[in-house]
Design a protein around this motif. Structure first.
Motif, short mmCIF file in Angstrom:
data_model
loop_
_atom_site.label_atom_id
_atom_site.label_comp_id
_atom_site.label_asym_id
_atom_site.label_seq_id
_atom_site.Cartn_x
_atom_site.Cartn_y
_atom_site.Cartn_z
N LEU A 491 0.83 -1.21 0.00
CA LEU A 491 0.00 0.00 0.00
C LEU A 491 0.86 1.26 0.00
O LEU A 491 0.58 2.22 -0.72
CB LEU A 491 -0.93 0.01 1.22
CG LEU A 491 -2.07 -1.00 1.23
CD1 LEU A 491 -2.98 -0.74 2.43
CD2 LEU A 491 -2.87 -0.97 -0.05
N ARG A 492 1.91 1.24 0.79
CA ARG A 492 2.78 2.41 0.87
C ARG A 492 3.47 2.65 -0.48
O ARG A 492 3.52 3.78 -0.99
CB ARG A 492 3.81 2.21 1.98
CG ARG A 492 4.56 3.48 2.36
CD ARG A 492 5.82 3.68 1.56
NE ARG A 492 6.39 5.00 1.84
CZ ARG A 492 7.23 5.63 1.03
NH1 ARG A 492 7.60 5.09 -0.12
NH2 ARG A 492 7.69 6.82 1.35
N GLY A 493 4.02 1.58 -1.08
CA GLY A 493 4.75 1.73 -2.34
C GLY A 493 3.85 2.20 -3.47
O GLY A 493 4.21 3.12 -4.23
N THR A 494 2.68 1.60 -3.61
CA THR A 494 1.79 1.96 -4.71
C THR A 494 1.17 3.34 -4.50
O THR A 494 1.06 4.13 -5.45
CB THR A 494 0.68 0.90 -4.88
OG1 THR A 494 0.07 0.64 -3.61
CG2 THR A 494 1.26 -0.41 -5.39
N TYR A 495 0.75 3.62 -3.28
CA TYR A 495 0.16 4.92 -2.96
C TYR A 495 1.12 6.05 -3.32
O TYR A 495 0.77 7.01 -4.02
CB TYR A 495 -0.20 4.96 -1.48
CG TYR A 495 -0.83 6.26 -1.00
CD1 TYR A 495 -2.20 6.36 -0.85
CD2 TYR A 495 -0.04 7.35 -0.66
CE1 TYR A 495 -2.79 7.54 -0.39
CE2 TYR A 495 -0.60 8.53 -0.21
CZ TYR A 495 -1.98 8.63 -0.08
OH TYR A 495 -2.54 9.80 0.37
N CYS A 496 2.34 5.95 -2.83
CA CYS A 496 3.30 7.04 -3.02
C CYS A 496 3.82 7.12 -4.45
O CYS A 496 4.12 8.20 -4.95
CB CYS A 496 4.46 6.88 -2.03
SG CYS A 496 3.98 7.16 -0.31
N PHE A 497 3.93 5.97 -5.14
CA PHE A 497 4.46 6.02 -6.50
C PHE A 497 3.44 6.63 -7.45
O PHE A 497 3.79 7.48 -8.29
CB PHE A 497 4.84 4.62 -6.98
CG PHE A 497 5.68 4.63 -8.23
CD1 PHE A 497 7.06 4.78 -8.16
CD2 PHE A 497 5.10 4.49 -9.48
CE1 PHE A 497 7.84 4.80 -9.30
CE2 PHE A 497 5.87 4.50 -10.63
CZ PHE A 497 7.25 4.66 -10.54
#
Length: 754
Positions: A491-497
């Motif tokens: 979630l963190r990787g996809t959200y921020c990317f």
């Protein structure tokens, strides 16, 4: 630092794709039946008593791995199975492989053609957390399968992921198995033939030999009584059994692999023939601590004909083949180069002609690599690539080939990048408050410990294309939901990317649509539900995606076991195996095979506008889903009787107003939201039923993703509070109490199920 040497070279190969477990298990079943000499199994997990193989193609799953192994060893085939065991595997996960292996050994009647190994790492201190994440299998060193599938629950599935399905593993219908099947599982394997298949077998060979000579093996044998007592306290099955198979782990060793061939001819003087004594110097490229066997002298008949003499030996997984091979014949010392003949006259006037063929391939490694670089019209070549260190591979230091190859492919991409991966946990620059300063605990809102730079290089390539107006796009297909341990990192990787890409376009005023350059997608399905399962109506569910694939420009591809996260890529954690394929038609066929399942027909996609054309299909699926069931993606909402609510709720561990957005009013509250999204632990499967609705007509199972679906990521697992390798939380000082930007967060290394 990564070792510069690469163990395996580019070699000619044939390759096909097995999409999902149904096709893969049928292919494995066939190979077990025709295996004549040897079967190599390097699994992440095995469930030998699970019925996942079919005796008839049109029948149900009615055979187990135990059945296939018993049949093979009874007809004299050596079956080598190398699993793993770290300090956490039984006590915390729990994966009770000891008793599983013992039952398998007993089922064969303690047949010594079955060779079992639980690798506990090569160091005296056992690995607590990291492990060999390998899923690779070889038959007679001629056919190999590499990818993400092992012989365990829920892997048996089809690319359509329909529930219920009588062909799949059947379980009792209950609240965790609503259709009587296990959760949907998307995965892919490459099937290769040629020298690369032998290379995959050589991974097991070197691992087996190095483990048997290691401190880790001595430690595991010495502590068996203490392990049994500890297992008993933890309630592990058959803790105090004899485990006879453990005493045989190193009593026999797999035969060393083929390093290459010496192509030799001696033309005698006149018409007479003569015998010469030939002694080959086996290359000293074995792992440290091992001794290379001395090749026996052989009699060589000089009659002018070329004879291919196989050269076998151990090969360290960080060691390259030499550029030449030394040997003596008739008292003369000769050095045969690769790629060209050496001609030498012997003392009796006979003329010797010799050439070294690494891997038994006429073309030398450098030339093969150059040919593969020429693109789809060139000869198709494969290279087995690795991640790992001494713990699991017996190498001197970290090997990061999976990481380096991903970076290289992304940087060199010209038209498109297609990624389908279970993880997207990576390091990249961000501009927003919540995503910036990701490595600084005192400043981060969404902390990330990820250090691999796949995301940074990917973002750079997207930005360059957007600024120049290139016809270029990147597509990343990810799971909608994952198991609890890996949930936050994704979630963190996809959200921020996604946010970072959008902000580049907004900040620089780019006139194009950023979604045409980059888009995330996920897999899901909607099916009709009969009355006996709670219907009539229609149900939606996410599909757990476990594939590890990247295809660039339809010219080069990687498929294997490596996730896009630090555990798989950094080389000092988990061990991984993949296959890089260049040239030929396989990279294109791999992408098309995956998309045939994802969207029903890969011809619906224009590779020159990959993101835009996939968005067209995914958005059409999303509209059909909304029209029939009221579920709307990528907005992540559900509408019923004119009222619209957020579909997936998300709660952190510390459910305080200042730290969390309450999901009480979401349609699906956490953790049911994660399970319906495909992230149920183990084999758990739930769907979201809309009574009276008709199932939509979809083109495959692809849907558009956005960060609106889950909202701001949150810490969801207790261990994340206590380890610097998991997650960390703080209340933002810059944002006031009650603001949604104050969240819990974590790093990519919190996945217990990988």
């Amino acid at each position: 630092a990564a070792l510069p040497a690469r163990a395996f070279e580019m070699v000619p190969c044939n390759a096909t794709t097995e999409d999902c477990g149904m096709d893969f298990f049928q292919a494995v079943h066939h190979q077990f039946l025709i295996a004549q000499r040897e079967v190599v199994v390097m699994p992440f997990f095995i469930r030998p008593e699970l019925k996942i193989f079919r005796s008839r193609e049109d029948g149900p799953a009615d055979m187990t791995l135990t059945d296939l192994v018993v049949q093979a060893v009874r007809r004299g085939v050596d079956v080598w199975i190398m699993g793993w065991d770290n300090a956490a595997s039984e006590k915390f996960l729990p994966f009770h492989q000891d008793s599983v292996y013992e039952k398998l050994f007993e089922a064969t009647g303690n047949n010594r053609n079955l060779h079992l190994m639980l690798d506990t790492s090569r160091n005296f201190v056992a690995s607590l957390y990291y492990l060999p994440h390998i899923k690779s299998y070889v038959f007679d060193r001629k056919v190999a399968f590499v990818g993400g599938l092992d012989f365990a629950e829920n892997r048996l599935d089809t690319p359509q992921h329909v529930r219920p399905d009588w062909r799949l593993v059947q379980v009792q219908k209950d609240g965790s198995h609503m259709s009587g099947n296990e959760k949907p599982w998307q995965d892919d394997m490459i099937r290769i033939t040629g020298p690369a298949a032998e290379h995959v077998a050589m991974i097991l060979i070197e691992r087996w030999w190095t483990y048997c000579k290691s401190e880790g093996y001595l430690r595991s044998q010495a502590t068996r009584p203490f392990d049994a007592m500890a297992d008993a306290l933890w309630g592990v099955e058959r803790s105090f059994s004899a485990s006879k198979w453990k005493g045989y782990q190193c009593s026999s060793l797999p035969e060393p692999g083929l390093l290459g061939e010496l192509r030799l001819s001696i033309t005698p003087v006149g018409s007479t023939t003569r015998q010469y004594q030939l002694q080959v110097d086996t290359p000293k490229i074995q792992s440290d601590g091992l001794e290379q066997a001395v090749a026996r002298p052989v009699a060589f008949v000089a009659n002018g004909a070329v004879t291919a003499i196989p050269v076998r030996g151990l090969r360290g997984l960080d060691r390259a083949l030499p550029a030449g091979l030394s040997f003596t014949v008739g008292g003369a010392a000769v050095r045969a180069p690769a790629g060209r003949d050496v001609v030498q006259q012997l003392q009796d006037g006979a003329v010797l002609r010799a050439r070294w063929a690494p891997n038994g391939v006429e073309q030398p490694p450098a030339a093969a690599a150059a040919a593969g670089a020429a693109g789809a019209g060139a000869e198709q070549t494969c290279r087995v690539i690795l991640s790992g260190d001494r713990d699991w591979m017996g190498v001197k230091g970290p090997v990061t080939e999976n990481y380096q190859e991903h970076i290289k492919m992304i940087r060199e991409a010209k038209r498109f990048i297609f990624i389908e991966n279970q993880y997207f946990s990576t390091d990249f620059p961000a501009m927003s408050h919540e995503c910036s300063n990701s490595h600084f605990r005192g400043q981060a809102v969404l902390y990330s410990g990820a250090t691999n730079r796949v995301g940074e290089v990917l973002l750079d390539r997207i930005k360059r294309a957007g600024r120049r107006g290139e016809k270029f796009s990147v597509v990343v297909i990810i799971p909608l939901g994952t198991e609890p341990g890996s949930f936050y990192p994704n979630l963190r990787g996809t959200y921020c990317f996604e946010q970072a890409v959008q902000q580049v376009w907004e900040k620089e005023g780019l006139q194009s649509d950023w979604r045409d350059y980059f888009s995330f997608f996920f897999l899901g399905n909607a099916v009709s539900v009969p009355a006996k399962m709670g219907g009539p109506g229609a149900a939606f569910y996410g599909i757990f995606l476990h594939t590890k694939v990247i295809v660039v420009d339809d010219e080069v591809a990687i498929i294997g076991s490596a996730n896009i996260n630090d555990r798989s890529l950094n080389g000092d954690r988990d061990a991984e195996v993949g296959v890089k394929v260049k040239g030929g038609t396989y990279p294109r066929r791999l992408r098309e095979r995956i998309l045939d399942g994802n969207i029903g027909n890969s011809s619906l996609v224009d590779p020159s506008n990959l993101a835009a054309s996939l968005n067209a299909v995914a958005n059409a699926n999303a509209k059909a889903l909304y029209d029939s069931m009221g579920i709307q993606f990528p907005q992540g909402t559900y509408t019923k009787d004119g009222k619209t609510t957020h579909f997936f709720g998300l709660k952190g561990l510390m459910n305080l107003p200042a730290l969390n957005t309450d999901d009480t009013f979401a349609t699906l509250q956490y953790p049911d939201s994660r399970v319906v999204a495909g992230g149920g632990g183990g084999d758990h499967f739930k769907w979201f039923l809309v009574p009276g609705a008709a199932a939509p007509k979809l083109h495959g199972v692809l849907f558009p993703w956005s960060r609106d679906i889950w909202g701001m990521p949150k810490m969801t697992q207790l261990p994340q509070m206590f380890s610097s390798e998991f997650n960390w939380r703080r209340l933002s000082e810059e944002f006031g109490e009650g603001n949604e930007a104050a969240v819990q967060a974590g790093s990519e290394r919190d996945a217990l199920i990988v």
